[in-house]
Enzyme design. Structure first.
Site, PDB file in Angstrom:
ATOM      1  N   HIS A  53       0.779  -1.186   0.021  1.00  0.00           N
ATOM      2  CA  HIS A  53       0.002   0.215  -0.046  1.00  0.00           C
ATOM      3  C   HIS A  53       0.903   1.188   0.127  1.00  0.00           C
ATOM      4  O   HIS A  53       2.252   1.046   0.203  1.00  0.00           O
ATOM      5  CB  HIS A  53      -0.987   0.107   1.385  1.00  0.00           C
ATOM      6  CG  HIS A  53      -0.114  -0.137   2.751  1.00  0.00           C
ATOM      7  ND1 HIS A  53      -0.052  -1.062   3.316  1.00  0.00           N
ATOM      8  CD2 HIS A  53       0.297   0.927   3.148  1.00  0.00           C
ATOM      9  CE1 HIS A  53       0.615  -1.004   4.500  1.00  0.00           C
ATOM     10  NE2 HIS A  53       0.958   0.339   4.384  1.00  0.00           N
TER      11      HIS A  53
HETATM   12  C1  T46 Z   1       4.155   0.589   7.184  1.00  0.00           C
HETATM   13  C2  T46 Z   1       4.336  -0.702   7.961  1.00  0.00           C
HETATM   14  C3  T46 Z   1       5.633  -0.861   8.690  1.00  0.00           C
HETATM   15  C4  T46 Z   1      -4.612   0.116  12.916  1.00  0.00           C
HETATM   16  O1  T46 Z   1      -5.953  -0.394  13.246  1.00  0.00           O
HETATM   17  N1  T46 Z   1      -3.982   0.934  13.273  1.00  0.00           N
HETATM   18  C5  T46 Z   1      -2.810   1.335  13.014  1.00  0.00           C
HETATM   19  O2  T46 Z   1      -2.157   2.256  13.464  1.00  0.00           O
HETATM   20  C6  T46 Z   1      -2.263   0.500  11.824  1.00  0.00           C
HETATM   21  C7  T46 Z   1      -0.753   0.719  11.305  1.00  0.00           C
HETATM   22  C8  T46 Z   1      -2.893  -0.729  11.464  1.00  0.00           C
HETATM   23  N2  T46 Z   1      -4.179  -1.002  11.988  1.00  0.00           N
HETATM   24  C9  T46 Z   1      -4.986  -2.128  11.462  1.00  0.00           C
HETATM   25  C10 T46 Z   1      -5.283  -1.867   9.955  1.00  0.00           C
HETATM   26  C11 T46 Z   1      -5.247  -3.162   9.275  1.00  0.00           C
HETATM   27  O3  T46 Z   1      -6.371  -4.140   9.606  1.00  0.00           O
HETATM   28  O4  T46 Z   1      -4.070  -3.360  11.422  1.00  0.00           O
HETATM   29  C12 T46 Z   1      -4.285  -3.982   9.986  1.00  0.00           C
HETATM   30  C13 T46 Z   1      -2.833  -3.944   9.415  1.00  0.00           C
HETATM   31  O5  T46 Z   1      -2.472  -2.738   9.130  1.00  0.00           O
HETATM   32  P1  T46 Z   1      -1.678  -2.324   7.864  1.00  0.00           P
HETATM   33  O6  T46 Z   1      -2.111  -3.028   6.856  1.00  0.00           O
HETATM   34  O7  T46 Z   1      -1.184  -0.898   7.855  1.00  0.00           O
HETATM   35  O8  T46 Z   1      -0.176  -3.280   8.377  1.00  0.00           O
HETATM   36  P2  T46 Z   1       1.139  -3.193   7.540  1.00  0.00           P
HETATM   37  O9  T46 Z   1       1.964  -4.050   8.517  1.00  0.00           O
HETATM   38  O10 T46 Z   1       1.116  -3.949   6.011  1.00  0.00           O
HETATM   39  O11 T46 Z   1       1.762  -1.588   7.221  1.00  0.00           O
HETATM   40  C14 T46 Z   1       1.829  -0.927   8.383  1.00  0.00           C
HETATM   41  C15 T46 Z   1       1.726   0.509   8.009  1.00  0.00           C
HETATM   42  O12 T46 Z   1       0.303   0.767   7.805  1.00  0.00           O
HETATM   43  C16 T46 Z   1       2.634   0.861   6.832  1.00  0.00           C
HETATM   44  O13 T46 Z   1       2.477   2.161   6.397  1.00  0.00           O
HETATM   45  O14 T46 Z   1       5.000   1.238   6.638  1.00  0.00           O
HETATM   46  O15 T46 Z   1       3.401  -1.041   8.899  1.00  0.00           O
END
Ligand code: T46
Length: 139
Positions: A53
């Site tokens: 993303h």
């Molecule tokens: C990045 C890497 C290092 C939340 O509810 N609150 C939050 O603050 C975050 C970050 C996530 N979430 C929930 C939303 C999704 O359902 O956790 C789930 C996974 O989130 P995300 O798709 O963002 O996870 P990653 O590990 O793919 O990415 C995250 C960051 O979003 C991203 O910008 O650089 O960690």
């Protein structure tokens, strides 16, 4: 609009001591944005891939607080791989950059300092939409 070349590894300050080291990061001091949120990834199974993303506005400092992993950054034209393996370096990810994460080592902890609170509205999760967004902005 930022490119992958605008996303650099930054040296973090270390207070050295024979009993161990401390790194301190402070708003308006050695971080170029206000920290609104801190989160970390842990217990990532080996072989997992995360990310996939971009964010419209969010800026981040990403630190390998423990272990190692690789970020693949993509601005729609160029890609860049960044290997993080030490808590004295932060990867500064600027807005509008697609990222994938892979090669998490056992026990790794990916610490993220973020410039905004969480909102799903800030995500672009579809790669074709990301390319459209980048091309539209470049014109
Ligand atoms: C990045 C890497 C290092 C939340 O509810 N609150 C939050 O603050 C975050 C970050 C996530 N979430 C929930 C939303 C999704 O359902 O956790 C789930 C996974 O989130 P995300 O798709 O963002 O996870 P990653 O590990 O793919 O990415 C995250 C960051 O979003 C991203 O910008 O650089 O960690």
């Amino acid at each position: 609009m930022f490119s992958v070349h605008d996303c650099q590894l930054v040296d973090l300050p270390i207070v050295h001591d024979k009993a161990g080291n401390i790194t301190v990061l402070e708003n308006n001091n050695n971080i170029p944005f206000n920290i609104k949120r801190v989160y970390y990834l842990f217990d990532v199974p080996m072989g997992s891939e995360r990310g996939g993303h971009a964010h419209y506005e969010l800026q981040q400092y990403v630190v390998a607080a423990s272990g190692s992993f690789t970020f693949i950054l993509d601005d729609g034209k160029e890609k860049k791989e960044v290997f993080l393996n030490h808590p004295n370096k932060a990867l500064h990810i600027k807005p509008g950059i697609w990222r994938e994460m892979k090669d998490f080592s056992s026990g790794s902890v990916c610490l993220v300092l973020a410039s905004m609170l969480y909102t799903e509205d800030d995500y672009i999760r579809d790669y074709q939409n990301f390319i459209k967004y980048r091309n539209y902005e470049i014109q």
